[in-house]
Design a protein around this motif. Structure first.
Motif, PDB file in Angstrom:
ATOM      1  N   PRO A 180      14.955   8.277  -4.606  1.00 39.33           N
ATOM      2  CA  PRO A 180      15.582   7.200  -4.857  1.00 39.33           C
ATOM      3  C   PRO A 180      16.338   7.555  -5.878  1.00 39.33           C
ATOM      4  N   LYS A 181      17.341   7.332  -6.278  1.00 35.77           N
ATOM      5  CA  LYS A 181      17.973   7.451  -7.958  1.00 35.77           C
ATOM      6  C   LYS A 181      18.117   6.089  -8.579  1.00 35.77           C
ATOM      7  N   ARG A 182      17.380   6.061 -10.024  1.00 35.49           N
ATOM      8  CA  ARG A 182      17.370   5.755 -10.970  1.00 35.49           C
ATOM      9  C   ARG A 182      18.325   4.291 -10.903  1.00 35.49           C
ATOM     10  N   GLY A 183      18.664   3.060 -10.607  1.00 32.17           N
ATOM     11  CA  GLY A 183      20.057   2.014 -10.011  1.00 32.17           C
ATOM     12  C   GLY A 183      20.207   1.818  -8.882  1.00 32.17           C
ATOM     13  N   ASP A 184      19.978   2.586  -7.441  1.00 39.44           N
ATOM     14  CA  ASP A 184      19.980   1.897  -6.167  1.00 39.44           C
ATOM     15  C   ASP A 184      19.108   1.153  -5.939  1.00 39.44           C
ATOM     16  N   VAL A 185      19.527   0.029  -5.270  1.00 43.63           N
ATOM     17  CA  VAL A 185      19.595  -0.941  -3.836  1.00 43.63           C
ATOM     18  C   VAL A 185      18.369  -0.640  -2.954  1.00 43.63           C
ATOM     19  N   VAL A 186      17.593  -0.954  -2.937  1.00 50.94           N
ATOM     20  CA  VAL A 186      16.255  -1.223  -2.172  1.00 50.94           C
ATOM     21  C   VAL A 186      15.703  -1.793  -1.205  1.00 50.94           C
ATOM     22  N   VAL A 187      15.978  -1.269   0.067  1.00 53.88           N
ATOM     23  CA  VAL A 187      15.047  -2.349   0.880  1.00 53.88           C
ATOM     24  C   VAL A 187      13.507  -2.021   1.054  1.00 53.88           C
ATOM     25  N   PHE A 188      12.026  -2.646   0.715  1.00 57.16           N
ATOM     26  CA  PHE A 188      11.208  -2.576   1.127  1.00 57.16           C
ATOM     27  C   PHE A 188      10.380  -3.204   1.134  1.00 57.16           C
ATOM     28  N   ARG A 189       8.659  -2.830   1.604  1.00 59.83           N
ATOM     29  CA  ARG A 189       8.178  -3.843   1.707  1.00 59.83           C
ATOM     30  C   ARG A 189       6.549  -4.043   1.268  1.00 59.83           C
ATOM     31  N   LEU A 190       6.344  -5.080   0.765  1.00 58.48           N
ATOM     32  CA  LEU A 190       5.034  -4.768  -0.128  1.00 58.48           C
ATOM     33  C   LEU A 190       3.774  -4.375   0.612  1.00 58.48           C
ATOM     34  N   PRO A 191       2.691  -3.502  -0.567  1.00 58.37           N
ATOM     35  CA  PRO A 191       1.695  -3.698  -0.201  1.00 58.37           C
ATOM     36  C   PRO A 191       1.327  -4.607   0.252  1.00 58.37           C
ATOM     37  N   ARG A 192       0.630  -5.388  -0.156  1.00 56.38           N
ATOM     38  CA  ARG A 192      -0.131  -6.933   0.339  1.00 56.38           C
ATOM     39  C   ARG A 192       0.506  -7.526   0.720  1.00 56.38           C
ATOM     40  N   GLU A 193       1.881  -7.791   0.922  1.00 55.99           N
ATOM     41  CA  GLU A 193       2.847  -8.681   2.574  1.00 55.99           C
ATOM     42  C   GLU A 193       3.532  -7.704   3.358  1.00 55.99           C
ATOM     43  N   PRO A 194       2.748  -6.415   4.189  1.00 57.69           N
ATOM     44  CA  PRO A 194       4.254  -5.202   4.415  1.00 57.69           C
ATOM     45  C   PRO A 194       4.429  -5.854   6.011  1.00 57.69           C
ATOM     46  N   ASP A 195       4.827  -7.481   5.751  1.00 59.19           N
ATOM     47  CA  ASP A 195       5.095  -7.709   7.544  1.00 59.19           C
ATOM     48  C   ASP A 195       6.441  -8.735   6.754  1.00 59.19           C
ATOM     49  N   VAL A 196       7.225  -7.965   5.505  1.00 57.72           N
ATOM     50  CA  VAL A 196       8.253  -9.149   5.211  1.00 57.72           C
ATOM     51  C   VAL A 196       8.955  -8.013   4.053  1.00 57.72           C
ATOM     52  N   ASP A 197       9.807  -7.675   3.958  1.00 53.92           N
ATOM     53  CA  ASP A 197      11.235  -7.382   3.505  1.00 53.92           C
ATOM     54  C   ASP A 197      11.191  -7.587   1.827  1.00 53.92           C
ATOM     55  N   TYR A 198      11.675  -6.861   1.188  1.00 54.70           N
ATOM     56  CA  TYR A 198      12.073  -7.234  -0.317  1.00 54.70           C
ATOM     57  C   TYR A 198      13.240  -6.362  -0.766  1.00 54.70           C
ATOM     58  N   ILE A 199      14.289  -6.529  -1.133  1.00 54.05           N
ATOM     59  CA  ILE A 199      15.088  -5.933  -1.838  1.00 54.05           C
ATOM     60  C   ILE A 199      15.217  -6.279  -3.912  1.00 54.05           C
ATOM     61  N   LYS A 200      15.154  -5.316  -3.886  1.00 55.00           N
ATOM     62  CA  LYS A 200      15.404  -5.029  -5.419  1.00 55.00           C
ATOM     63  C   LYS A 200      15.828  -3.900  -6.361  1.00 55.00           C
ATOM     64  N   ARG A 201      15.968  -3.600  -7.110  1.00 53.73           N
ATOM     65  CA  ARG A 201      16.785  -2.255  -7.827  1.00 53.73           C
ATOM     66  C   ARG A 201      15.754  -1.205  -8.368  1.00 53.73           C
ATOM     67  N   VAL A 202      15.835  -0.168  -8.491  1.00 49.27           N
ATOM     68  CA  VAL A 202      15.130   0.845  -8.762  1.00 49.27           C
ATOM     69  C   VAL A 202      14.941   1.160 -10.474  1.00 49.27           C
ATOM     70  N   ILE A 203      14.245   1.026 -10.891  1.00 49.35           N
ATOM     71  CA  ILE A 203      14.692   0.709 -12.266  1.00 49.35           C
ATOM     72  C   ILE A 203      13.966   1.711 -13.059  1.00 49.35           C
ATOM     73  N   GLY A 204      12.113   2.008 -12.364  1.00 49.72           N
ATOM     74  CA  GLY A 204      11.763   2.885 -12.822  1.00 49.72           C
ATOM     75  C   GLY A 204      11.075   3.955 -12.272  1.00 49.72           C
ATOM     76  N   LEU A 205      11.369   5.687 -12.584  1.00 47.76           N
ATOM     77  CA  LEU A 205      10.872   6.769 -11.452  1.00 47.76           C
ATOM     78  C   LEU A 205       9.093   6.626 -12.065  1.00 47.76           C
ATOM     79  N   PRO A 206       8.985   8.070 -10.655  1.00 44.75           N
ATOM     80  CA  PRO A 206       7.106   8.515 -10.663  1.00 44.75           C
ATOM     81  C   PRO A 206       7.165   9.064 -12.973  1.00 44.75           C
ATOM     82  N   GLY A 207       6.071   8.417 -12.672  1.00 48.24           N
ATOM     83  CA  GLY A 207       5.996   8.868 -14.663  1.00 48.24           C
ATOM     84  C   GLY A 207       6.849   8.298 -15.878  1.00 48.24           C
ATOM     85  N   ASP A 208       7.776   7.650 -14.999  1.00 44.43           N
ATOM     86  CA  ASP A 208       8.171   6.106 -16.396  1.00 44.43           C
ATOM     87  C   ASP A 208       7.408   5.566 -17.016  1.00 44.43           C
TER      88      ASP A 208
END
Length: 237
Positions: A73-101
């Motif tokens: 993903p690009k920084r700033g994308d609005v993304v739907v994802f699953r939590l590792p601790r709650e994999p049956d529920v969809d969350y939606i947030k904005r990407v702020i940090g990329l790997p290594g940041d």
């Protein structure tokens, strides 16, 4: 009768293919992304934007690990994802940090790798509920890659307005809600933390329906007054 059954089966198969590999509808259940996304918004999420993982498939079967045809993903994308601790529920947030940041919030200002993200005050976000007007401070935030969006600031010195430095592991993303004082996101390590790439469902693309908070989407006789007409067909940014 047999022809009708075939048409219905074909239609269902086409719908299943579209939902699995192309676009999935998603509705906004909370205010964590105000004012970009509001409770009662319905949007399409592109499943192909970042490739496919087990979470791209109905019921998330463990057929394979990682992502197929994956892209970051690009920084700033609005993304739907699953939590590792709650994999049956969809969350939606904005990407702020990329790997290594390295991500930190100081005085409500996001810092990426030690550099403050540009943040400027704009007009307040105004809501009217039961005839009463509520105003919330609103800022225009611009990421290093030029992606710009608005954020809300409910409280001075909110609980996550000053944080330690978060180091984003490889293969993970740091997510934040635009409603900064009302979002359980990657700043909350015990509940969310950094999100593995495998847990991405897709990228938010288009608002196709929006109804006032508290209204029922199926109550079509109220649509002339309950639909937020100005939000229909808006691109999610």
């Amino acid at each position: 009768m047999g022809e009708t059954v075939r048409v219905v089966i074909h239609a269902l198969l086409i719908a299943l293919v579209i939902r699995t590999f192309l676009f999935q509808p998603f509705n906004i259940p909370s205010g964590s992304m105000k004012d970009t996304l509001l409770v009662g918004d319905y949007l399409f999420v592109s499943k192909y934007a970042y490739g496919y993982s087990k979470y791209s498939l109905p019921f998330s079967p463990a057929l394979f690990d990682g992502r197929i045809w994956g892209s970051e993903p690009k920084r700033g994308d609005v993304v739907v994802f699953r939590l590792p601790r709650e994999p049956d529920v969809d969350y939606i947030k904005r990407v702020i940090g990329l790997p290594g940041d390295r991500i930190q919030v100081l005085g409500g200002v996001v810092h990426i790798n030690g550099v403050a993200v540009k943040r400027e005050k704009i007009d307040d976000f105004v809501e009217i509920e039961d005839g009463r007007e509520t105003r919330t401070r609103r800022y225009r935030e611009t990421l290093p890659n030029g992606v710009s969006y608005s954020t809300l600031d409910l409280y001075e010195n909110g609980f996550y307005d000053n944080t330690p430095v978060y180091e984003v592991p490889q293969g993970h993303l740091f997510m934040m809600g635009d409603n900064r004082d009302n979002s359980t996101d990657s700043r909350v390590i015990s509940q969310v933390g950094p999100i593995p790439m495998e847990n991405l469902v897709g990228r938010a693309e288009l608002l196709f329906f929006s109804i006032e908070e508290g209204e029922r989407a199926w109550a079509f006789w109220r649509w002339p007054w309950s639909i937020r007409w100005s939000r229909l067909a808006n691109i999610v940014r």
